[in-house]
Scaffold this motif. Structure first.
Motif, PDB file in Angstrom:
ATOM      1  N   ALA A 166      -6.633   3.886  -0.011  1.00 10.87           N
ATOM      2  CA  ALA A 166      -6.737   4.438  -1.368  1.00 10.87           C
ATOM      3  C   ALA A 166      -7.468   5.778  -1.360  1.00 10.87           C
ATOM      4  O   ALA A 166      -7.061   6.722  -2.061  1.00 10.87           O
ATOM      5  CB  ALA A 166      -7.454   3.443  -2.281  1.00 10.87           C
ATOM      6  N   ALA A 167      -8.545   5.887  -0.578  1.00 13.96           N
ATOM      7  CA  ALA A 167      -9.303   7.139  -0.514  1.00 13.96           C
ATOM      8  C   ALA A 167      -8.433   8.271   0.036  1.00 13.96           C
ATOM      9  O   ALA A 167      -8.441   9.398  -0.500  1.00 13.96           O
ATOM     10  CB  ALA A 167     -10.545   6.951   0.353  1.00 13.96           C
ATOM     11  N   GLN A 191       0.824  -1.211   0.000  1.00 13.05           N
ATOM     12  CA  GLN A 191       0.000   0.000   0.000  1.00 13.05           C
ATOM     13  C   GLN A 191       0.864   1.269   0.000  1.00 13.05           C
ATOM     14  O   GLN A 191       2.014   1.254   0.421  1.00 13.05           O
ATOM     15  CB  GLN A 191      -0.916   0.002   1.220  1.00 13.05           C
ATOM     16  CG  GLN A 191      -1.894  -1.148   1.266  1.00 13.05           C
ATOM     17  CD  GLN A 191      -2.811  -1.174   0.061  1.00 13.05           C
ATOM     18  OE1 GLN A 191      -3.390  -0.165  -0.321  1.00 13.05           O
ATOM     19  NE2 GLN A 191      -2.924  -2.345  -0.564  1.00 13.05           N
ATOM     20  N   PRO A 192       0.303   2.398  -0.463  1.00 12.05           N
ATOM     21  CA  PRO A 192       1.059   3.667  -0.504  1.00 12.05           C
ATOM     22  C   PRO A 192       1.139   4.326   0.875  1.00 12.05           C
ATOM     23  O   PRO A 192       0.581   5.404   1.114  1.00 12.05           O
ATOM     24  CB  PRO A 192       0.249   4.504  -1.497  1.00 12.05           C
ATOM     25  CG  PRO A 192      -1.159   4.010  -1.350  1.00 12.05           C
ATOM     26  CD  PRO A 192      -1.024   2.521  -1.112  1.00 12.05           C
ATOM     27  N   LEU A 193       1.825   3.680   1.784  1.00  7.96           N
ATOM     28  CA  LEU A 193       1.974   4.175   3.147  1.00  7.96           C
ATOM     29  C   LEU A 193       3.395   4.680   3.355  1.00  7.96           C
ATOM     30  O   LEU A 193       4.351   4.138   2.790  1.00  7.96           O
ATOM     31  CB  LEU A 193       1.684   3.052   4.150  1.00  7.96           C
ATOM     32  CG  LEU A 193       0.247   2.519   4.176  1.00  7.96           C
ATOM     33  CD1 LEU A 193       0.186   1.164   4.882  1.00  7.96           C
ATOM     34  CD2 LEU A 193      -0.675   3.528   4.874  1.00  7.96           C
ATOM     35  N   ASP A 194       3.531   5.688   4.192  1.00 10.09           N
ATOM     36  CA  ASP A 194       4.854   6.250   4.487  1.00 10.09           C
ATOM     37  C   ASP A 194       5.433   5.712   5.781  1.00 10.09           C
ATOM     38  O   ASP A 194       6.654   5.680   5.956  1.00 10.09           O
ATOM     39  CB  ASP A 194       4.754   7.778   4.566  1.00 10.09           C
ATOM     40  CG  ASP A 194       4.234   8.384   3.279  1.00 10.09           C
ATOM     41  OD1 ASP A 194       4.993   8.389   2.298  1.00 10.09           O
ATOM     42  OD2 ASP A 194       3.068   8.823   3.258  1.00 10.09           O
ATOM     43  N   ILE A 195       4.563   5.298   6.708  1.00 10.29           N
ATOM     44  CA  ILE A 195       4.987   4.819   8.018  1.00 10.29           C
ATOM     45  C   ILE A 195       4.082   3.656   8.414  1.00 10.29           C
ATOM     46  O   ILE A 195       2.864   3.719   8.217  1.00 10.29           O
ATOM     47  CB  ILE A 195       4.895   5.927   9.094  1.00 10.29           C
ATOM     48  CG1 ILE A 195       5.688   7.158   8.668  1.00 10.29           C
ATOM     49  CG2 ILE A 195       5.382   5.422  10.450  1.00 10.29           C
ATOM     50  CD1 ILE A 195       5.312   8.423   9.447  1.00 10.29           C
ATOM     51  N   ASP A 233      -5.129   8.375   0.053  1.00  8.47           N
ATOM     52  CA  ASP A 233      -4.033   8.625  -0.881  1.00  8.47           C
ATOM     53  C   ASP A 233      -4.493   9.495  -2.040  1.00  8.47           C
ATOM     54  O   ASP A 233      -3.778  10.400  -2.483  1.00  8.47           O
ATOM     55  CB  ASP A 233      -3.487   7.286  -1.395  1.00  8.47           C
ATOM     56  CG  ASP A 233      -2.235   7.448  -2.242  1.00  8.47           C
ATOM     57  OD1 ASP A 233      -1.320   8.188  -1.814  1.00  8.47           O
ATOM     58  OD2 ASP A 233      -2.171   6.843  -3.322  1.00  8.47           O
ATOM     59  N   ASN A 234      -5.707   9.258  -2.532  1.00 10.32           N
ATOM     60  CA  ASN A 234      -6.234  10.069  -3.630  1.00 10.32           C
ATOM     61  C   ASN A 234      -6.385  11.530  -3.223  1.00 10.32           C
ATOM     62  O   ASN A 234      -6.053  12.438  -3.994  1.00 10.32           O
ATOM     63  CB  ASN A 234      -7.592   9.516  -4.087  1.00 10.32           C
ATOM     64  CG  ASN A 234      -7.470   8.191  -4.805  1.00 10.32           C
ATOM     65  OD1 ASN A 234      -6.407   7.850  -5.335  1.00 10.32           O
ATOM     66  ND2 ASN A 234      -8.547   7.416  -4.833  1.00 10.32           N
ATOM     67  N   VAL A 235      -6.885  11.766  -2.025  1.00 11.79           N
ATOM     68  CA  VAL A 235      -7.084  13.147  -1.565  1.00 11.79           C
ATOM     69  C   VAL A 235      -5.757  13.857  -1.356  1.00 11.79           C
ATOM     70  O   VAL A 235      -5.578  15.018  -1.730  1.00 11.79           O
ATOM     71  CB  VAL A 235      -7.937  13.173  -0.279  1.00 11.79           C
ATOM     72  CG1 VAL A 235      -7.950  14.566   0.338  1.00 11.79           C
ATOM     73  CG2 VAL A 235      -9.363  12.733  -0.593  1.00 11.79           C
ATOM     74  N   ARG A 236      -4.793  13.166  -0.762  1.00  5.46           N
ATOM     75  CA  ARG A 236      -3.510  13.848  -0.534  1.00  5.46           C
ATOM     76  C   ARG A 236      -2.772  14.124  -1.840  1.00  5.46           C
ATOM     77  O   ARG A 236      -1.886  14.976  -1.890  1.00  5.46           O
ATOM     78  CB  ARG A 236      -2.630  13.038   0.411  1.00  5.46           C
ATOM     79  CG  ARG A 236      -2.068  11.763  -0.161  1.00  5.46           C
ATOM     80  CD  ARG A 236      -0.906  11.263   0.671  1.00  5.46           C
ATOM     81  NE  ARG A 236      -0.485   9.927   0.286  1.00  5.46           N
ATOM     82  CZ  ARG A 236       0.621   9.351   0.731  1.00  5.46           C
ATOM     83  NH1 ARG A 236       1.413  10.003   1.574  1.00  5.46           N
ATOM     84  NH2 ARG A 236       0.946   8.127   0.366  1.00  5.46           N
ATOM     85  N   ARG A 237      -3.142  13.411  -2.912  1.00  2.00           N
ATOM     86  CA  ARG A 237      -2.519  13.638  -4.212  1.00  2.00           C
ATOM     87  C   ARG A 237      -3.251  14.695  -5.035  1.00  2.00           C
ATOM     88  O   ARG A 237      -2.880  14.952  -6.181  1.00  2.00           O
ATOM     89  CB  ARG A 237      -2.434  12.324  -4.994  1.00  2.00           C
ATOM     90  CG  ARG A 237      -1.470  11.322  -4.382  1.00  2.00           C
ATOM     91  CD  ARG A 237      -1.419  10.036  -5.182  1.00  2.00           C
ATOM     92  NE  ARG A 237      -0.540   9.049  -4.568  1.00  2.00           N
ATOM     93  CZ  ARG A 237       0.783   9.011  -4.715  1.00  2.00           C
ATOM     94  NH1 ARG A 237       1.371   9.903  -5.482  1.00  2.00           N
ATOM     95  NH2 ARG A 237       1.493   8.084  -4.112  1.00  2.00           N
ATOM     96  N   GLY A 238      -4.308  15.294  -4.453  1.00  2.00           N
ATOM     97  CA  GLY A 238      -4.950  16.405  -5.130  1.00  2.00           C
ATOM     98  C   GLY A 238      -6.427  16.251  -5.418  1.00  2.00           C
ATOM     99  O   GLY A 238      -7.086  17.224  -5.815  1.00  2.00           O
ATOM    100  N   GLU A 239      -6.979  15.053  -5.226  1.00  2.00           N
ATOM    101  CA  GLU A 239      -8.413  14.885  -5.429  1.00  2.00           C
ATOM    102  C   GLU A 239      -9.169  15.651  -4.354  1.00  2.00           C
ATOM    103  O   GLU A 239      -8.757  15.660  -3.188  1.00  2.00           O
ATOM    104  CB  GLU A 239      -8.760  13.393  -5.355  1.00  2.00           C
ATOM    105  CG  GLU A 239     -10.208  13.062  -5.650  1.00  2.00           C
ATOM    106  CD  GLU A 239     -10.447  11.562  -5.642  1.00  2.00           C
ATOM    107  OE1 GLU A 239     -11.190  11.084  -4.750  1.00  2.00           O
ATOM    108  OE2 GLU A 239      -9.879  10.885  -6.520  1.00  2.00           O
TER     109      GLU A 239
END
Length: 296
Positions: A259-260, A27-31, A262-268
């Protein structure tokens, strides 16, 4: 903003845990936080197992791996295990109890201050930073205003801000007790609980006499009935100086939750409202959704 996956707060079987973290590594996790924070009797994984899993996760995922300690230390054996975890020499530690803070500070080891530590203002925050805290996860009942005020006090004191990590999704851990409420619900003594919480993958709902959901029972931990969800509040998280949104693991649907976010932090655009509660973030009763009751 970074995304973190908090430690699993419920008691899951070993195979369930291993499968869960195998999925989370992709998953697209940082920590990613690993470890038992609620009850030392939950031994699906031993400390050595957790450290081994941390090494595996570090190889499989790009995320930073952090090991989390118990929130309530009650026995000498638990203290010994906590010290060994703090002195692991490989991974950053999340301190959830002052015993861990004391030991890490003595050893001059940087640490994460977990949400169970009572840090509500800049002066207290400065003391913990001096002790070695480099990331602060405020208590779950803190509002955006409380966090912003604490950080402003820190600026006024001339102390460099730590990373700020807010509990942004999941059942809120509200209180801890020496008693085990799950065992009590089955008329079992705590010392002979037979690990009955393994039967409740997301705790036991506790209702009022009128049938309203009030809390979730999870061993010695009392949690919110509703899932705290700050996704609709993403812009105010950024404005309050939050660096990391912590997503607390659930038994089902965690991939969709990540996923939800991640989408928002990427600009959605953030949704106007989400299912769950967010009252604490707005300085209101925690169990409400301010959008639903018109308190925004």
């Amino acid at each position: 903003m970074k995304l973190s996956l908090g430690p699993v707060l419920f008691f899951w079987e070993r195979d369930t845990l291993m499968q869960f973290y195998a999925e989370m590594a992709e998953q697209p996790l940082d920590i990613i936080y690993l470890g038992e924070t609620v009850c030392s009797k939950r031994r699906s994984l031993s400390l050595d197992d957790w450290l081994g899993l941390a090494r595996d996760m570090q190889q499989q995922s790009k995320a930073q791996v952090v090991v989390s300690g118990l929130t309530l230390v009650e026995a000498a054996s638990e203290l010994s295990s906590l010290k060994r975890m703090c002195n692991n020499g490989e991974f950053l530690v999340e301190a959830n109890d002052m015993a861990a803070v004391h030991f890490l500070s003595e050893q001059k080891i940087p640490f994460v201050g977990g949400p169970a530590l009572n840090i509500y203002n800049g002066h207290t925050l400065a003391e913990f930073i001096a002790a070695g805290m480099m990331r602060w996860s405020p208590p779950v009942e803190c509002s955006a205003n409380i966090i912003s005020s604490a950080l402003q006090q820190l600026d006024d004191l001339g102390v460099t801000r730590p990373e700020v990590e807010v509990f942004a999704y999941g059942h809120l851990p509200l209180a801890y007790s020496a008693r085990c409420f799950t065992a009590r619900s089955e008329n079992r003594p705590k010392d002979d609980c037979e690990l009955c919480c393994i039967k409740y993958e997301e705790g036991i709902p506790l209702l009022s006499q009128e049938g309203q959901a009030l809390f979730t029972i999870n061993g010695i931990q009392t949690m919110s009935a509703e899932v705290n969800n700050l996704l609709a509040d993403f812009p105010t998280l950024q404005n309050a100086g939050v660096d990391i949104a912590r997503l607390s693991p659930r038994a089902q649907g965690m991939n969709d939750v990540i996923a939800a976010w991640d989408n928002v932090r990427r600009g959605e655009p953030a949704p106007l409202a989400v299912q769950g509660c967010n009252g604490y973030w707005h300085g209101r009763p925690g169990m409400v959704s301010v959008e639903e009751v018109g308190l925004c």
